[in-house]
Design an enzyme around this catalytic site. Structure first.
Site, PDB file in Angstrom:
ATOM      1  N   HIS A 146      -0.504   9.302   2.958  1.00 44.02           N
ATOM      2  CA  HIS A 146      -1.716   9.179   2.145  1.00 44.02           C
ATOM      3  C   HIS A 146      -1.830   7.735   1.667  1.00 44.02           C
ATOM      4  O   HIS A 146      -0.826   7.113   1.308  1.00 44.02           O
ATOM      5  CB  HIS A 146      -1.656  10.124   0.935  1.00 44.02           C
ATOM      6  CG  HIS A 146      -2.574   9.734  -0.177  1.00 44.02           C
ATOM      7  ND1 HIS A 146      -2.126   9.082  -1.318  1.00 44.02           N
ATOM      8  CD2 HIS A 146      -3.908   9.893  -0.342  1.00 44.02           C
ATOM      9  CE1 HIS A 146      -3.136   8.872  -2.132  1.00 44.02           C
ATOM     10  NE2 HIS A 146      -4.232   9.344  -1.560  1.00 44.02           N
ATOM     11  N   HIS A 148       4.592  23.448 -10.404  1.00 38.75           N
ATOM     12  CA  HIS A 148       4.875  24.870 -10.227  1.00 38.75           C
ATOM     13  C   HIS A 148       5.914  25.120  -9.142  1.00 38.75           C
ATOM     14  O   HIS A 148       6.496  26.200  -9.086  1.00 38.75           O
ATOM     15  CB  HIS A 148       3.583  25.654  -9.939  1.00 38.75           C
ATOM     16  CG  HIS A 148       2.904  25.298  -8.653  1.00 38.75           C
ATOM     17  ND1 HIS A 148       1.969  24.299  -8.564  1.00 38.75           N
ATOM     18  CD2 HIS A 148       3.020  25.815  -7.406  1.00 38.75           C
ATOM     19  CE1 HIS A 148       1.531  24.217  -7.325  1.00 38.75           C
ATOM     20  NE2 HIS A 148       2.153  25.123  -6.591  1.00 38.75           N
ATOM     21  N   SER A 203     -10.099   6.067   1.291  1.00 34.74           N
ATOM     22  CA  SER A 203      -9.118   7.139   1.143  1.00 34.74           C
ATOM     23  C   SER A 203      -8.695   7.616   2.521  1.00 34.74           C
ATOM     24  O   SER A 203      -9.549   7.842   3.390  1.00 34.74           O
ATOM     25  CB  SER A 203      -9.709   8.298   0.340  1.00 34.74           C
ATOM     26  OG  SER A 203      -8.758   9.329   0.173  1.00 34.74           O
ATOM     27  N   ASN A 224      -4.812   5.243  -0.608  1.00 36.24           N
ATOM     28  CA  ASN A 224      -6.107   5.152  -1.280  1.00 36.24           C
ATOM     29  C   ASN A 224      -6.126   3.890  -2.119  1.00 36.24           C
ATOM     30  O   ASN A 224      -5.153   3.595  -2.815  1.00 36.24           O
ATOM     31  CB  ASN A 224      -6.341   6.381  -2.167  1.00 36.24           C
ATOM     32  CG  ASN A 224      -7.462   6.171  -3.170  1.00 36.24           C
ATOM     33  OD1 ASN A 224      -7.211   5.791  -4.305  1.00 36.24           O
ATOM     34  ND2 ASN A 224      -8.680   6.407  -2.755  1.00 36.24           N
ATOM     35  N   THR A 225      -7.196   3.124  -2.030  1.00 36.22           N
ATOM     36  CA  THR A 225      -7.415   2.044  -2.992  1.00 36.22           C
ATOM     37  C   THR A 225      -8.877   2.069  -3.403  1.00 36.22           C
ATOM     38  O   THR A 225      -9.753   2.424  -2.613  1.00 36.22           O
ATOM     39  CB  THR A 225      -7.045   0.656  -2.440  1.00 36.22           C
ATOM     40  OG1 THR A 225      -7.723   0.428  -1.201  1.00 36.22           O
ATOM     41  CG2 THR A 225      -5.547   0.534  -2.224  1.00 36.22           C
ATOM     42  N   ARG A 226      -9.134   1.673  -4.637  1.00 34.67           N
ATOM     43  CA  ARG A 226     -10.476   1.833  -5.195  1.00 34.67           C
ATOM     44  C   ARG A 226     -10.728   0.801  -6.294  1.00 34.67           C
ATOM     45  O   ARG A 226      -9.791   0.256  -6.879  1.00 34.67           O
ATOM     46  CB  ARG A 226     -10.636   3.243  -5.760  1.00 34.67           C
ATOM     47  CG  ARG A 226      -9.584   3.575  -6.813  1.00 34.67           C
ATOM     48  CD  ARG A 226      -9.510   5.059  -7.121  1.00 34.67           C
ATOM     49  NE  ARG A 226      -8.446   5.347  -8.081  1.00 34.67           N
ATOM     50  CZ  ARG A 226      -7.185   5.598  -7.753  1.00 34.67           C
ATOM     51  NH1 ARG A 226      -6.833   5.603  -6.478  1.00 34.67           N
ATOM     52  NH2 ARG A 226      -6.276   5.838  -8.674  1.00 34.67           N
ATOM     53  N   HIS A 280      -2.303  13.834   9.070  1.00 35.10           N
ATOM     54  CA  HIS A 280      -1.395  14.936   9.387  1.00 35.10           C
ATOM     55  C   HIS A 280      -1.070  14.840  10.877  1.00 35.10           C
ATOM     56  O   HIS A 280      -1.973  14.766  11.711  1.00 35.10           O
ATOM     57  CB  HIS A 280      -2.040  16.275   9.062  1.00 35.10           C
ATOM     58  CG  HIS A 280      -2.277  16.481   7.605  1.00 35.10           C
ATOM     59  ND1 HIS A 280      -1.265  16.703   6.709  1.00 35.10           N
ATOM     60  CD2 HIS A 280      -3.430  16.493   6.873  1.00 35.10           C
ATOM     61  CE1 HIS A 280      -1.754  16.846   5.499  1.00 35.10           C
ATOM     62  NE2 HIS A 280      -3.075  16.720   5.568  1.00 35.10           N
TER      63      HIS A 280
END
Length: 291
Positions: free
Chosen positions: A129, A192, A115, A131-133, A119
Site C-alpha cells: 500500500h 480485534h 493511492s 498513499n501520499t496526499r 494484491h
C-alpha cells in the site's frame, strides 16, 4: 479503455499554485508507477495494462467538487492492482469536518493525492500500500506513507523496504524515520485481531509548515516506493508456491479487508466526501477467505 491522453481529467476546481503543483506530481507519479508495473507484466509475456476510468464528484452544496481517475490492472503477476489519483474540494458535511485537521470551524477543503494497493498472484510476493496526499483546510499539510503486507514474510524483503524508506526520511530529517515507522506500527494494527496488518513501513500526517520542504519529502517517499517495490516483486514473482501458501494468502487477505473496511481513514474520508465507490474500494483483495 482510457487512452494515455485521457488520464488527466479536466478540473472544475480553482487550485492555487501549491495545490496544483502537488496534483501534477501525484499524477506524474501515477504514470511512472503504472508503466513500471506494466513492464513487469511484459517480462512474463503477458499484455495486461491498466484500465482507467474518470469520475466526477458533486459537492453537497450542489456545485462541482472535482473528481479523479481510477486505474486498475489484473495481470499474471499483479492479480489486482489499483492506482488512483483524485483532486476534490468543497465543504465537509455535518460533524465529519470537525474530525479533520483545520476544518472544525470552517468546513471548506481541497484534497489531492495518489493511492495505491497491489494484491499479487504469487503469495511469496508481498502486497503493498502507498498513499501520499496534500490537504488544505484552514491549515495545509501533507500526509501518507507506504507499508509492506506479505502473506509469507521474508526478512530480507522487509529489511530492504525499510532501508529504502529510511534513506528517504534521513535525507530530509533524521527524526522522520523512527517517528513515522512507529506511527505506521500503531496505525496499521487490527485491534480485534491483535495483529499488525503487515510488516510496517512509514505513516505520516499533518506535516505542515514549509511547503517546499514537506513537498520534497513527500516526493522522496514516492520515489523510494518506485525504487524498492518493483525490485521486491521481481525477486519473488517466480518463486514456487503450494496450495497451502495460497490458502495462507487468502486468510491474510481477509484480515487486510477487515482493516480497510473498519479502520482505514482513507476509506472513511472517501465515503464521507462523496468519492467514487469503485475507486475507494479498489483496495479490497480479489479473493479472500475466513476460516
Amino acid at each position: 479503455m482510457m487512452t494515455a491522453m485521457m488520464k488527466t481529467r479536466p478540473l472544475d476546481l480553482l487550485l492555487d499554485a501549491e495545490q496544483d503543483a502537488a496534483r501534477i506530481w501525484f499524477e506524474s507519479l501515477r504514470d511512472r508507477i503504472c508503466a513500471a508495473f506494466e513492464a513487469i507484466e511484459r517480462e512474463t509475456g503477458f499484455d495486461a495494462a491498466f484500465d482507467y476510468v474518470a469520475w466526477d464528484r458533486q459537492d453537497p452544496s450542489g456545485i462541482p467538487g472535482g473528481g479523479g481517475v481510477r486505474g486498475v490492472m489484473k495481470g499474471r503477476v499483479f492479480e489486482k492492482v489499483g492506482v488512483n489519483v483524485s483532486t476534490v474540494g468543497g465543504t465537509f458535511e455535518g460533524e465529519f469536518g470537525k474530525t479533520i485537521h483545520g476544518a472544525g470551524d470552517d468546513p471548506r477543503f481541497v484534497a489531492t493525492g495518489i493511492s495505491l494497493v497491489a494484491h499479487m498472484a504469487n503469495p511469496h510476493v508481498p502486497a503493498v500500500h502507498m498513499n501520499t496526499r496534500f490537504l488544505t483546510t484552514t491549515k495545509r499539510w501533507f500526509g501518507g506513507g507506504a507499508d509492506l503486507n506479505p502473506p509469507l514474510p521474508v526478512a530480507g524483503d522487509t529489511a530492504d523496504f525499510h532501508a529504502v524508506l529510511q534513506a528517504a526520511c534521513d535525507a530530509h530529517d533524521p527524526a522522520h524515520y523512527p517517528r513515522f515507522k512507529a506511527w505506521a506500527d500503531e496505525y496499521f494494527y487490527i485491534p480485534h485481531r491483535q495483529v499488525h496488518r503487515g510488516v510496517g513501513g512509514i505513516f505520516y500526517d499533518h506535516l505542515e509548515g514549509a511547503f517546499d520542504a514537506n513537498f520534497a519529502f513527500t516526493r522522496a517517499v514516492g520515489e523510494a516506493f518506485l525504487d524498492v517495490y518493483p525490485r521486491i516483486v521481481r525477486r519473488r514473482m517466480h518463486d514456487a508456491f503450494t496450495p497451502e501458501h495460497l490458502a495462507e494468502q487468502r486468510r491474510w487477505r481477509g484480515r487486510y479487508a477487515e482493516f480497510n473496511l473498519v479502520y482505514d481513514r482513507g476509506t472513511l474520508f472517501g465515503l464521507k466526501t462523496g468519492g467514487n465507490i469503485d475507486a475507494i474500494l479498489m483496495s479490497l483483495p480479489p479473493v479472500a477467505e475466513w476460516d
